[in-house]
Enzyme design. Sequence first.
Site, PDB file in Angstrom:
ATOM      1  N   ARG A   1       4.656  -2.221   3.442  1.00 54.94           N
ATOM      2  CA  ARG A   1       5.829  -2.801   2.793  1.00 54.94           C
ATOM      3  C   ARG A   1       5.600  -3.335   1.387  1.00 54.94           C
ATOM      4  NH1 ARG A   1       8.778  -7.014   6.023  1.00 54.94           N
ATOM      5  NH2 ARG A   1      10.396  -6.509   4.539  1.00 54.94           N
ATOM      6  N   ASP A   2       4.380  -3.340   0.881  1.00 56.29           N
ATOM      7  CA  ASP A   2       4.145  -3.783  -0.494  1.00 56.29           C
ATOM      8  C   ASP A   2       3.051  -2.929  -1.129  1.00 56.29           C
ATOM      9  OD1 ASP A   2       4.595  -5.262  -2.771  1.00 56.29           O
ATOM     10  OD2 ASP A   2       3.314  -6.926  -2.165  1.00 56.29           O
TER      11      ASP A   2
END
Length: 137
Positions: free
Chosen positions: A58-59
């Site tokens: 997610r990042d």
Amino acid sequence: MLEAFRQQNNFFIVYVYHKFTLLDRLNSGMMPYNLVRGYTLQLTRALEFLHSRFIVHRDLKPENIIVTENNVIKLKNFNSARYLVPHLCPFTQYVSSRWYRAPELLLSSDRYDRLANKNTDEKVGRFLNWKGTERCY
């Protein structure tokens, strides 16, 4: 990882210090084609490992990819990572790096499925292809 410990309500993980990230390498100038291929292979294997265990980072961005002195890729900053249980519970939409957000986050989706992994894979491929072909010799 060197050590992991808890103090009061905080959990700490101690890693080996590495000087460079993928962003540093990309900004340092031309890279040999074989090096770009090696980074791409390692990155796709890391994503395959995570996704096969239903984990989404997610990042994922160049600043969160460490490059060792031996050109080994390591992923870091799993603060936003989630274990993916399809259609079971909603996840937060907030991811700090707005420029690297997946399309489902931009469209305010509160659920993740296998497409979240596919979008991450495509994003990494496009990024490395763009940077790699631009700065290879």
